[in-house]
Design an enzyme around this catalytic site. Structure first.
Site, PDB file in Angstrom:
ATOM      1  CE1 TYR A  55      -3.362  -2.665  -0.113  1.00 23.53           C
ATOM      2  CE2 TYR A  55      -3.778  -2.347   2.219  1.00 23.53           C
ATOM      3  CZ  TYR A  55      -4.064  -2.987   1.026  1.00 23.53           C
ATOM      4  OH  TYR A  55      -5.055  -3.937   0.985  1.00 23.53           O
ATOM      5  CB  SER A 209     -14.337  -3.434  -3.007  1.00 27.17           C
ATOM      6  OG  SER A 209     -14.834  -2.361  -3.793  1.00 27.17           O
ATOM      7  N   PRO A 210     -16.342  -3.567   0.157  1.00 27.59           N
ATOM      8  CG  PRO A 210     -16.505  -3.041   2.428  1.00 27.59           C
ATOM      9  CD  PRO A 210     -15.525  -3.081   1.289  1.00 27.59           C
ATOM     10  CG  LEU A 211     -19.309   0.389   1.414  1.00 22.80           C
ATOM     11  CD1 LEU A 211     -19.251   1.862   1.806  1.00 22.80           C
ATOM     12  CD2 LEU A 211     -20.417  -0.327   2.188  1.00 22.80           C
ATOM     13  N   GLY A 213     -17.576  -0.172  -4.326  1.00 23.97           N
ATOM     14  CA  GLY A 213     -16.670   0.752  -4.996  1.00 23.97           C
ATOM     15  C   GLY A 213     -17.405   1.835  -5.755  1.00 23.97           C
ATOM     16  CE  LYS A 215     -20.338  -2.683 -10.766  1.00 24.04           C
ATOM     17  NZ  LYS A 215     -20.018  -4.084 -11.195  1.00 24.04           N
ATOM     18  CG  PHE A 217     -21.263   5.140  -3.772  1.00 24.54           C
ATOM     19  CD1 PHE A 217     -22.469   5.213  -3.084  1.00 24.54           C
ATOM     20  CD2 PHE A 217     -20.365   4.144  -3.420  1.00 24.54           C
ATOM     21  CE1 PHE A 217     -22.758   4.335  -2.049  1.00 24.54           C
ATOM     22  CE2 PHE A 217     -20.643   3.258  -2.394  1.00 24.54           C
ATOM     23  CZ  PHE A 217     -21.846   3.354  -1.705  1.00 24.54           C
ATOM     24  CB  THR A 218     -19.228   7.049  -9.962  1.00 25.32           C
ATOM     25  OG1 THR A 218     -18.293   6.942  -8.894  1.00 25.32           O
ATOM     26  CG2 THR A 218     -18.860   8.185 -10.896  1.00 25.32           C
TER      27      THR A 218
END
Lengths: 299, 299, 299
Positions: A55, A209-211, A213, A215, A217-218
């Site tokens: 990271y 990426s549990p939410l 990502g 895709k 929200f955008t």
């Protein structure tokens, strides 16, 4: 809100803080900002921090370690996860191409680096970051055994592994988790045997990426996602949830006991997420979300 | 013509009567017609009846039970299979969407309904109708244990499960069958590991839609199916079989010992099917059928 | 350069001579040519010969046996592998269609034929050539047990089997190998669980078409292959390897300990291949090949 990943441990907070975007790969927080972030997480009960050596191009573990070393928190009050096995070309490392390495020498060296960077004596959990076609399960078993005996790593797991890869490793050494992408937008692990295997072995999966990502929200122009997002939004609205809440509720209700790794650095969103741990939904409500996600009734 | 599904039972007739289309989802038989149908089945040795709670929108078990209760047949002379786990919106049930439920409370309640509707003290075999992403194998094991101890269900199995789902459940509780779609037109279970697993575990699969359904018998305009049907017809003609006989011979020759669930309510067709139980074909003849079905030689 | 396929044996030469193309399906060698070829192989340490009953339309085992019987080489100095289970229509056999047979009577008869043709008392290793949908693992176990007791076959394996098929057979009888297609151009077994299973069970895979076949060496007009070949050639050139050397190095570095079955009848190429057994590459170099083959960086 601690849970055990397997019958032999370790105990982790049910919501895990994903550190990937705290440093150079995201928020670029300085030392005092990281200290504040760590404190706020702990205050909320989010005591488990999910790292990987790569990271920030091998810099974020160091940033975290520099912040953490001057805080007066007991090491035993937090849990540190790290991952290794990816050789990532960047300023910090002189690699020609991106590749994997899972040899005894490389992994033990890599863990030493992580311990040094993180300013800690041990990792609570080490994950092999990606399945390499060159993995030798007996070499991994020997490596893990050494790291355990030396007290450098307490528990071992994998990330992004298929069931046959997990089965191969598990034959020679016990694993406590498989950290994979799972979300309402990426449900493949729920039908391809990955989560079946976690339930078979009695180990908890973790979800990156549990939410769903960006895709989720955008706004996108692709009709497929517009329609899917519309259906999910309708369910969320019906129950007065946000889309992020719907995504997390969907994961938390699953019997495998998924631990979401949340990358957010916003304390408000973290608080909202933790509040959901007490939320109960019915199986029928879960299938409303599933059906909205797939776009068709179950068979 | 009884066979054991596993080393621990139960014994079932090799040809199973599929009750799905006896009631509202098909022939809409009245009580005396059902009684006649049951008698004729038993006379032919077809003593096993395959139900599911949802057939006829939760009405067909009741129709069968109303007919069966006034017949002077020993309960031990027939075997009753039922399935549960699908919540199907219809007149009889106030569900908003089609969904699955496999919790302790729901399954035990659902079995009570089936027992009441069928006018029986016990089921010989209960199947989970569809694999739910929300199945918890330890909850299922506890549920099955309760139902077994109470004498309400003798044996347990699943339907439409993948190998990894079967493996997950089997870890905690023994299963005696996986009822899946298998036919000369749908051969996927023969190569995707489903039947391999039945042979590995020593359990017999059951086949729904064993004759291939309407695709087999209804002329279609789609070239693919026209050509396939033509090739299968040529093999059937060569051996003086009907297409339905060919389909059944294909299943009965398989070493997994598949139990076909025949939905027909026509006694003549049932008789013809039973006659095939004594028919022996060579492996080469079986591959003639296979090759006609796939349209290409084996590798 | 002998290696054990499993903890219980057998020992085979790491490079295996593929006999498929020595006779009617290729070089059409006469007896003295075959004798010379056998000698040269043995001189190079290639002491294991990979047959199948069907090679040359059931003629190549006989050609080999006729050559071998007059040579003064100890039977224990070479290892003979054969395969059976495919019924292949040709001059030698009166079959109507290509089909599989894995019954007790057929396999024991087929092995007798191979022993007679090869002029040997025993096979070191017998493989089921292709997975048949009609395999019964308990019948195979009984068949193998008979052949082992009679001293006709020392060890058993399979070829072209999926993991679930191997698991099914392995439940009832130990297997020592799965001979499958593996090459830098066909890497599917490295990700679909086939090689994971070999490592799980502690058995070595064998590879047929280890160099990628003609696709590797024949210029093609298909852009996809032109581009792939170009990338692989660039890596080969960088290290001063031939494409055939690159292909073999790729296999030999894999931790499953793959035994390549080389079909070449050219002694020079065999020599070049054997020289590679001492060659060490780094994991990063291996991923250079992998990345050139896939056309994209690892995840």
């Amino acid at each position: 809100m601690k849970v055990k990943l397997s019958s032999t441990g370790p105990e982790m907070s049910r919501i895990v803080a994903g550190v990937m975007t705290w440093g150079d790969w995201g928020a670029k927080m300085n030392t005092s900002q990281i200290q504040k972030q760590i404190e706020e997480c702990i205050d909320l009960g989010v005591t488990t921090f999910d790292h990987a050596d790569i990271y920030g191009g091998y810099t974020t573990e160091r940033d975290f370690g520099n912040a953490w070393k001057d805080m007066s928190i007991d090491r035993s009050d937090i849990q540190l996860i790290s991952k290794c096995g990816i050789k990532y070309p960047c300023d910090e490392r002189d690699y020609n191409i991106k590749s994997y390495q899972t040899t005894y020498n490389y992994i033990t060296w890599s863990v030493e680096q992580s311990l040094k960077h993180l300013n800690t004596e041990y990792l609570d959990l080490l994950l092999i970051h990606r399945p390499s076609p060159l993995m030798d399960p007996q070499v991994l078993a020997k490596t893990f055994e050494y790291l355990r005996k030396e007290g450098k790593v307490k528990h071992f797991g994998v990330s992004n592994f298929t069931s046959s890869q997990v089965r191969m490793i598990q034959k020679y050494t016990p694993l406590v988790t498989n950290q994979v992408e799972i979300s309402v937008l990426n449900r493949s692990t729920m039908t391809d045997g990955t989560l079946d295997q976690c339930l078979e072995y009695g180990i908890r999966p973790m979800s990156w990426s549990p939410l769903g990502g960006s895709k989720m929200f955008t706004p996108s122009d692709q009709y497929e996602f517009v329609a899917q997002r519309g259906r999910l939004k309708a369910v969320a609205d019906k129950y007065d949830w946000g889309l992020d809440e719907l995504a997390l509720i969907f994961l938390l209700h699953h019997p495998a006991g998924i631990l979401p790794v949340l990358g957010t650095t916003k304390v408000d969103r973290l608080k909202k997420s933790i509040a959901l741990l007490d939320k109960q939904i019915s199986d029928e409500q879960w299938f409303e979300i599933w059906t909205a996600a797939t776009g068709e009734n179950v068979a």
